[in-house]
Design a protein around this motif. Structure first.
Motif, short mmCIF file in Angstrom:
data_model
loop_
_atom_site.label_atom_id
_atom_site.label_comp_id
_atom_site.label_asym_id
_atom_site.label_seq_id
_atom_site.Cartn_x
_atom_site.Cartn_y
_atom_site.Cartn_z
N TYR A 112 1.14 -0.95 -0.06
CA TYR A 112 -0.04 -0.22 -0.07
C TYR A 112 0.82 1.36 -0.08
O TYR A 112 1.84 0.87 0.55
CB TYR A 112 -0.70 0.25 1.21
CG TYR A 112 -0.36 -0.02 2.76
CD1 TYR A 112 0.03 1.44 2.70
CD2 TYR A 112 -0.04 -0.80 3.16
CE1 TYR A 112 0.44 1.45 4.34
CE2 TYR A 112 0.01 -0.33 4.39
CZ TYR A 112 0.63 0.70 4.86
OH TYR A 112 1.32 0.26 6.09
N ILE A 152 0.42 5.57 1.29
CA ILE A 152 -0.16 6.63 1.93
C ILE A 152 0.19 7.80 1.19
O ILE A 152 1.73 8.44 1.29
CB ILE A 152 0.15 6.78 3.51
CG1 ILE A 152 0.07 5.56 4.44
CG2 ILE A 152 -0.57 8.00 3.85
CD1 ILE A 152 -0.40 5.11 5.37
N ASN A 158 -1.68 12.53 1.66
CA ASN A 158 -2.21 12.85 2.29
C ASN A 158 -2.40 12.44 3.41
O ASN A 158 -3.55 12.53 3.48
CB ASN A 158 -2.38 14.31 1.37
CG ASN A 158 -2.08 14.34 0.10
OD1 ASN A 158 -0.92 15.08 0.85
ND2 ASN A 158 -2.59 14.86 -1.21
N GLY A 159 -2.41 11.35 3.82
CA GLY A 159 -2.78 10.50 4.75
C GLY A 159 -3.70 9.53 4.72
O GLY A 159 -4.75 9.07 5.32
N GLU A 160 -4.06 9.06 3.14
CA GLU A 160 -5.23 9.17 2.67
C GLU A 160 -3.75 7.17 2.00
O GLU A 160 -3.42 7.25 1.78
CB GLU A 160 -6.36 9.10 1.81
CG GLU A 160 -7.24 8.57 1.24
CD GLU A 160 -8.10 8.83 0.23
OE1 GLU A 160 -9.25 8.24 -0.37
OE2 GLU A 160 -7.98 9.61 0.29
N LYS A 161 -4.53 5.84 2.33
CA LYS A 161 -3.82 4.90 2.18
C LYS A 161 -4.65 4.79 0.71
O LYS A 161 -5.86 4.17 0.22
CB LYS A 161 -3.87 3.69 3.35
CG LYS A 161 -4.22 2.49 2.38
CD LYS A 161 -4.07 0.81 3.52
CE LYS A 161 -3.34 1.29 4.44
NZ LYS A 161 -3.71 0.57 6.02
N TYR A 162 -3.61 4.51 -0.17
CA TYR A 162 -3.84 3.35 -1.34
C TYR A 162 -3.51 2.10 -1.68
O TYR A 162 -2.77 2.37 -1.62
CB TYR A 162 -3.26 4.46 -2.43
CG TYR A 162 -4.54 5.77 -2.90
CD1 TYR A 162 -5.06 6.20 -3.20
CD2 TYR A 162 -3.47 6.58 -1.37
CE1 TYR A 162 -5.81 7.65 -3.41
CE2 TYR A 162 -4.37 8.21 -1.87
CZ TYR A 162 -5.46 7.91 -2.59
OH TYR A 162 -5.88 9.42 -2.58
N ILE A 198 -2.64 7.61 -7.73
CA ILE A 198 -2.05 8.29 -6.70
C ILE A 198 -2.39 9.68 -6.99
O ILE A 198 -2.24 9.65 -8.08
CB ILE A 198 -1.04 8.04 -5.42
CG1 ILE A 198 0.11 8.10 -6.46
CG2 ILE A 198 -0.69 7.28 -5.02
CD1 ILE A 198 1.54 8.66 -5.62
#
Length: 295
Positions: free
Chosen positions: A237, A239, A241-245, A258
């Protein structure tokens, strides 16, 4: 006997001549130090480089503070961040030799003139000559030395009003702030909606893995989404900007989609399972819009 004495003096004269040829002038000490043809004092001067990733902070309009004393000059430049850890007045090869005197950073406060205040590293760089390129190597947080050419030019008498940003720079910063308020992805506005291949700079990690450049970037309504492919299949995975992809593929090297901002460093985290246990590693990606080619 007379013949022997003449021969002796001929040898001596030849030795003196050889010694003189090794100096700037016979009887004078060679001076390898370049002189700056400016009166002692403080100036504002332009500091330009050969790289878009290594330059003066935008708040200073490509300028630094040049100090001249007894024909010797040093320019203080504030860089764009704290990612460059040391400079060296010479080549990257010489910077890594025993006894090399590295330039240590100062922590400078940067006032962008729009209420935004930040900190960045600054350096006092010796200037061997004006209007001529000279070698200046750098090392960043990746631990690799890079060669660069820089030039100092157009010195102007220093004014107190230039302690932060010039009026012209402040106005430019305000214009930039207004442009950013128009859209969250202002850097993508120069490119119309579509899909492009764009080159990127990759920093961070141990150097064992990287993201393949160029990468596919899709722009929709001014927002850029990059499809990044790692050189390894072991990233589970990312991350941003604090968001997981999560990966968008199940075979081959790890691939992610992303959000990115063009022409600005984007900090990301990649989690790798290649080690004995998963590790989150920080990286920095910079996508250069000037390299974009329509796909």
């Amino acid at each position: 006997m007379i013949h022997f004495i003449k021969k002796k003096y001929l040898y001596a004269a030849a030795a003196v001549l050889t010694l003189c040829l090794g100096l700037t002038a016979c009887g004078e000490k060679e001076d390898n130090t370049s002189k700056i043809d400016l009166a002692d004092g403080t100036y504002t001067a332009e500091f330009t480089t050969d790289s878009s990733m290594f330059h003066v902070n935008e708040a200073y309009d490509n300028k630094g503070t040049l100090t001249v004393k007894d024909g010797q000059a040093t320019i203080h430049v504030t860089l764009q961040s704290k990612k460059i850890l040391n400079l060296f007045p010479g080549t990257a090869e010489d910077a890594q030799k025993d006894g090399a005197q590295l330039l240590e950073p100062t922590t400078d406060t940067v006032d962008y003139g729009d209420g935004d205040i930040d900190e960045a590293y600054g350096f006092d760089v010796p200037v061997p000559a004006l209007d001529e390129e000279f070698d200046l190597a750098l090392i960043g947080n990746k631990g690799v030395w890079y060669d660069h050419k820089v030039k100092v030019s157009n010195p102007q008498p220093y004014e107190e009003s230039e302690t932060t940003a010039s009026a012209e720079t402040t106005e430019a910063a305000a214009d930039a702030s207004e442009a950013e308020a128009t859209t969250e992805a202002a850097s993508a506005e120069a490119l119309s909606d579509g899909t492009y291949m764009i080159s990127l700079d990759f920093e961070g990690g141990s150097g064992k893995a990287s993201i393949i450049s160029p990468a596919k970037v899709t722009i929709t309504n001014g927002e850029a989404i990059a499809t990044v492919e790692w050189s390894s299949p072991n990233y589970d995975y990312m991350i941003v900007n604090g968001e997981k992809y999560l990966p968008v593929n199940t075979e081959g090297n790890s691939v992610f989609e992303i959000p990115v901002v063009l022409d600005e460093p984007v900090d990301v985290i990649g989690d790798t399972v290649a080690m004995s246990k998963p590790h989150e590693i920080e990286y920095t990606l910079t996508f250069h819009s000037e390299t974009a080619t329509a796909e």
